[in-house]
Design a protein around this motif. Structure first.
Motif, PDB file in Angstrom:
ATOM      1  N   ASP A   1       0.825  -1.205   0.000  1.00  7.13           N
ATOM      2  CA  ASP A   1       0.000   0.000   0.000  1.00  7.13           C
ATOM      3  C   ASP A   1       0.862   1.259   0.000  1.00  7.13           C
ATOM      4  OD1 ASP A   1      -2.231  -1.542   0.007  1.00  7.13           O
ATOM      5  OD2 ASP A   1      -2.665  -1.311   2.140  1.00  7.13           O
ATOM      6  N   ILE A   2       1.946   1.228   0.774  1.00  8.27           N
ATOM      7  CA  ILE A   2       2.815   2.405   0.858  1.00  8.27           C
ATOM      8  C   ILE A   2       3.536   2.630  -0.469  1.00  8.27           C
ATOM      9  CG2 ILE A   2       4.878   3.338   1.965  1.00  8.27           C
ATOM     10  CD1 ILE A   2       4.010   1.874   4.509  1.00  8.27           C
ATOM     11  N   GLN A   3       4.007   1.548  -1.093  1.00  9.66           N
ATOM     12  CA  GLN A   3       4.786   1.676  -2.330  1.00  9.66           C
ATOM     13  C   GLN A   3       3.935   2.000  -3.552  1.00  9.66           C
ATOM     14  OE1 GLN A   3       7.009  -2.252  -1.473  1.00  9.66           O
ATOM     15  NE2 GLN A   3       8.246  -1.194  -3.006  1.00  9.66           N
TER      16      GLN A   3
ATOM     17  N   PRO B   1       8.061   6.410  -8.163  1.00  9.48           N
ATOM     18  CA  PRO B   1       7.926   5.033  -7.671  1.00  9.48           C
ATOM     19  C   PRO B   1       9.015   4.724  -6.649  1.00  9.48           C
ATOM     20  CG  PRO B   1       8.865   5.061  -9.883  1.00  9.48           C
ATOM     21  CD  PRO B   1       8.467   6.471  -9.582  1.00  9.48           C
ATOM     22  N   LEU B   2       8.697   3.870  -5.676  1.00  8.40           N
ATOM     23  CA  LEU B   2       9.623   3.545  -4.598  1.00  8.40           C
ATOM     24  C   LEU B   2       9.886   2.042  -4.557  1.00  8.40           C
ATOM     25  CD1 LEU B   2       8.020   5.708  -1.757  1.00  8.40           C
ATOM     26  CD2 LEU B   2       9.998   6.326  -3.157  1.00  8.40           C
ATOM     27  N   GLN B   3      11.069   1.697  -4.075  1.00  7.97           N
ATOM     28  CA  GLN B   3      11.401   0.297  -3.860  1.00  7.97           C
ATOM     29  C   GLN B   3      12.004   0.144  -2.462  1.00  7.97           C
ATOM     30  OE1 GLN B   3      14.197  -0.528  -6.963  1.00  7.97           O
ATOM     31  NE2 GLN B   3      15.880   0.600  -5.992  1.00  7.97           N
ATOM     32  N   ILE B   4      11.870  -1.053  -1.875  1.00  8.35           N
ATOM     33  CA  ILE B   4      12.371  -1.285  -0.527  1.00  8.35           C
ATOM     34  C   ILE B   4      13.884  -1.473  -0.566  1.00  8.35           C
ATOM     35  CG2 ILE B   4      12.315  -2.848   1.448  1.00  8.35           C
ATOM     36  CD1 ILE B   4       9.447  -3.490   0.765  1.00  8.35           C
ATOM     37  N   ALA B   5      14.589  -0.628   0.179  1.00 13.36           N
ATOM     38  CA  ALA B   5      16.043  -0.732   0.260  1.00 13.36           C
ATOM     39  C   ALA B   5      16.478  -1.504   1.499  1.00 13.36           C
ATOM     40  CB  ALA B   5      16.678   0.660   0.266  1.00 13.36           C
TER      41      ALA B   5
END
Length: 857
Positions: free
Chosen positions: A111-113, A289-293
């Motif tokens: 949901d956050i991404q 757009p975001l990705q988990i680091a």
């Protein structure tokens, strides 16, 4: 069966229900009490670029990431309920998100991404009723077996190639080839959407159409309404694709022109899915757009040791309160203690049933609600004692005491509820957590005091052993012997001067801080950017241990522990712009690492990065706006409730309550400004929570005195001026004010002494504010009313002193200020007016007396 036996059965039923909930439903706890997950999200490579495809400069990157943070805050607000999620920027392309324990972490992260970008496209190259020669043919959607959502596919009529939207690659091909919406970076000449989420009003709502089909109801803003109206008028028979996050969720055919700017989006798996998507639309789309680091589980931000210390200190403070109530009020105090335990059980049951997340600010709201619950009982018992002293029976005294105390309890709790509702509406994070728990607690405290305690007392009336005067603490108190000699109103200028001096000293300290640092209060680490240091130790460490070592280096810090061995140390250190400043920053960072290695052991996997403030200026501004709006609402409410002589006259009471409130805030702020200058004390979000608690207590305290004035104005003593009436009202509520404050101070004193050093400043702020609130309600709020009334009376009389404005002659004032027990002419020695006095007060004219017979000589 009597009414009170029925109420007893109702109370027992509620106790059983609450106990069942408390026993079986786990309490959701926030990051500060139980920890949660810590996720670092990074902007996808190549996404931080401008319209020309070139990388953004540092300032524009910061603006873009700040926009990302704003959207994420709106999204996690719904995920975490009334908890306090942490969202802050790290470096120039990362965001740290910390959330309390969630049942479905995977879904929360998705949901956050999710970009949640809503787009409307005209499928001009797709065959339709209006465009039979289209290049592409849209096939009947297939239902995904796993998600239950329709999957759209398109066939090229010339090559017969089919592009399915069941994969991410297929979805991207549909967007770029079928819709012709090429990537704006690689092909800026691609077709742009005719409408986006920016053209919607933020009121999207997930619902069931015809009671079965999950849909989202949307409404366009004026600009979007015009575009959609013009398009649907020109394209009846064409196909429109609606994309959410780059995926077609529905592709309806335009049947009729849509002119009202409203539409429904279908094709959602469940109602919950539609509601979540609607929340995303209202929050806005992610700009990048975001990705988990990185993702870690973290311990409680306050530390397990601090939480346990606070819990034990709170139990000690509550025990002291119970002992005080029993010792001072005897049998009623014992019943109040039982009611208080029932109150705590019902309140926690309500918290758990509502799915609330308990945090430290939430506990502060709960502590304040306990104080208000105790205060309601003290009000009732003081009234009960007055009625018993007047000679009434126990049953009649109970009914009269509750009836006379009810208005004060009701008005003070309504004002508290108004404040809570506005804080929940405009506030965020800790402000909402505080307001929610206080609102629930206040509502239940009304039931526990008015219903539970009253029921217990009435059920004991018929017991002979319960009718002994000694069981109700009717002996003459120290205050009854000496306190009623106080002339508070007559010496009001001294109290005004004392308040003014304390506030002036605080303002001076505030100004000195401002000139030295640019801020009147020393802002804590949550309000400032800084440096984050992540490291892993060879052995388990505690939050308290790491905090102590880093603090010894003279660096402000907050610490989080993950997995027992990994520490995230957030410091106030900021890299400088010059080489000298950068070297000094690096020396400080190296010094922290060396100190930790020396005291704990080897460190590995060290990562250092700059981070933004946890609390944004917008959040602080919203909290201030909420307090101002709540103050205005309180003035309006009290203006009608105290409209003796008209609403305009009632404004005086509301304004006087706000004056006392401002006094308490200034005293607390001034003290912390001075301590910030002398002892380098800093303020954080807990200080904001403390101020909110003080505000609630201050208004509550003032209304109790005003309520007695309202009653006395209706039953005025003959020959009594406004000053005398005001002074009498203060003295009649003096014992209640002191006793209520004492119960709260006992709890806070225990927390301050034994609750641990990490949040001791929070307890001290509460302690100072509560004491100041009691002082202002007695020595400021009512005297302000007297001054205002005197000014109004002089204006009304053209500057002449009137009876209302003229002080009593010495004999009359001495009589009114003398202990009521000794005043044989004032009534019955009960602390309340006799029936003859009440009749005289109600009489519009002079009290008629029998004429003296003429003596005959």
């Amino acid at each position: 069966m009597s009414k009170y036996h029925k109420l007893l059965l109702l109370t027992i039923a509620l106790i059983i229900a609450a106990a069942t909930i408390v026993w079986n439903v786990p309490m959701r706890r926030g990051l500060d009490l139980a920890g949660g997950i810590r996720v670092v999200l990074q902007a996808e490579e190549g996404s931080l670029v401008g319209a020309d495809g070139k990388p953004l400069n540092t300032a524009d990157k910061a603006k873009k990431m700040d926009a990302v943070i704003k959207v994420i805050r709106s999204r996690v607000k719904g995920l975490a309920g009334v908890a306090e999620p942490v969202v802050q920027r790290q470096g120039d392309d990362r965001v740290i998100v910390e959330l309390p324990g969630l049942k479905d972490k995977k879904r929360a992260l998705e949901d956050i991404q999710s970009t949640a970008q809503l787009e409307f496209y005209w499928l001009r190259d797709v065959e339709s009723e209006r465009n039979v020669s289209g290049k592409w043919e849209m096939l009947d959607p297939e239902v995904d077996a796993e998600t239950g959502i329709d999957v759209y596919s398109f066939r090229n009529k010339a090559t017969q190639e089919i592009i399915k939207g069941d994969t991410a690659v297929g979805q991207r091909r549909i967007v770029s080839e079928v819709i012709n919406a090429y990537d704006p970076i690689k092909n800026p000449d691609g077709i742009k959407p005719m409408l986006t989420g920016d053209d919607l009003k933020p009121n999207a709502k997930g619902d069931l159409s015809n009671g079965t089909v999950p849909v989202i109801s949307i409404e366009f803003n004026p600009k979007g309404t015009k575009i959609f109206r013009d398009f649907t008028r020109r394209h009846v028979g064409d196909i429109t694709a609606i994309l959410l996050g780059g995926k077609i969720i529905t592709a309806p055919t335009v049947r009729v022109p849509i002119t009202d700017g409203k539409a429904i989006i279908e094709r959602f798996e469940t109602l919950d899915d539609a509601q979540r998507r609607a929340e995303f639309l209202n929050a806005g789309a992610l700009p990048v757009p975001l990705q988990i680091a990185q993702m870690d589980d973290i311990e409680a931000t306050l530390g397990t040791e601090t939480v346990n210390q606070a819990l034990m200190a709170g139990i000690l403070g509550l025990g002291l309160v119970l002992l005080f109530m029993l010792a001072y009020y005897r049998l009623p105090g014992l019943l109040a203690n039982v009611a208080l335990v029932i109150y705590a059980l019902l309140t926690f049951g309500a918290y758990k049933a509502a799915g609330a997340t308990m945090t430290l600010p939430g506990l502060a709201g709960f502590i304040l609600s306990i104080g208000m619950a105790v205060d309601a009982n003290i009000l009732i018992f003081e009234r009960l004692k007055e009625e018993l002293k007047s000679g009434k029976t126990l049953r009649a005294s109970i009914d009269t005491g509750f009836a006379r105390a009810f208005t004060a309890i009701f008005d003070s709790n309504v004002c508290t509820a108004i404040t809570c509702i506005i804080l929940m509406w405009y506030g965020s994070g800790p402000v909402q957590s505080f307001a929610f728990t206080l609102l629930v607690g206040v509502a239940i405290s009304m039931f526990s005091a008015i219903t539970v305690t009253r029921t217990f007392l009435h059920l004991l009336v018929s017991q002979e052993w319960a009718q002994k005067p000694s069981l109700f603490g009717l002996g003459t108190s120290w205050f009854a012997r000496t306190g009623r000699q106080l002339d508070i109103i007559g010496k009001r200028n001294y109290y005004f001067a004392l308040s003014g001096l304390v506030i002036l000293l605080g303002l001076i300290a505030y100004g000195v801080n401002w000139s030295a640092t640019g801020s009147g209060l020393r802002p804590g680490i949550e309000f400032k950017p800084g440096t984050s240091i992540q490291m892993t130790f060879d052995r388990p460490v505690t939050l308290t241990e790491v905090t102590r070592i880093v603090s010894a280096e003279g660096v402000e810090n907050t610490v989080q522990i993950s997995g027992g061995k990994t520490a995230f140390v957030r410091t106030s250190l900021i890299p400088g712009e010059t080489t000298k400043e950068s070297l000094a920053w690096q020396d400080k960072v190296d010094g922290i690492q060396k100190a930790l290695e020396k005291n704990i052991g080897p460190i590995k996997d060290v990562q250092t990065s700059t981070v933004g403030p946890v609390v944004s200026a917008e959040l602080t501004k919203n909290a201030i706006i909420a307090v101002v709006l709540a103050s205005i609402a309180i003035v309006i409410y009290l203006s009608f409730r105290f409209a003796i002589g008209g609403v305009a006259n009632g404004v005086k009471y509301g304004t006087a309550a706000i004056v006392a409130l401002i006094h308490d805030v200034l005293v607390t702020v001034g003290l912390f400004a001075a301590l910030g200058y002398l002892l380098k004390w800093e303020v954080d979000t807990l200080f904001v929570t403390a101020l909110l608690t003080i505000i609630g207590f201050s208004v509550h305290d003032s209304i109790v005195v005003f309520d007695r004035m309202r009653e006395n104005l209706r039953h005025r003593l003959r020959g009594e001026d406004y000053e005398g009436l005001a002074n009498r009202s203060i003295l009649q509520t003096f014992a209640r004010s002191i006793n209520t404050t004492l119960t709260v101070v006992l709890t806070l004193a225990a927390l301050t002494a034994f609750g641990g050093p990490i949040i001791r400043h929070f307890y001290i702020a509460l302690l100072v504010g509560i004491i100041s609130g009691t002082y202002s309600s007695i020595f400021n709020a009512t005297p302000v009313l007297v001054v205002w009334e005197g000014i109004a009376a002089r204006r009304k009389s053209g500057g002449r002193r009137t009876f209302e404005d003229k002080p009593l002659v010495a004999e009359e004032r001495a009589r009114n200020l003398r202990p009521v027990e000794e005043d044989k002419t004032a009534g019955n020695g009960s602390g309340v007016e006799s029936e003859g006095q009440v009749a005289a007060a109600r009489s519009p004219g002079r009290v008629k007396t029998k004429p003296k017979k003429k003596r005959r000589y």
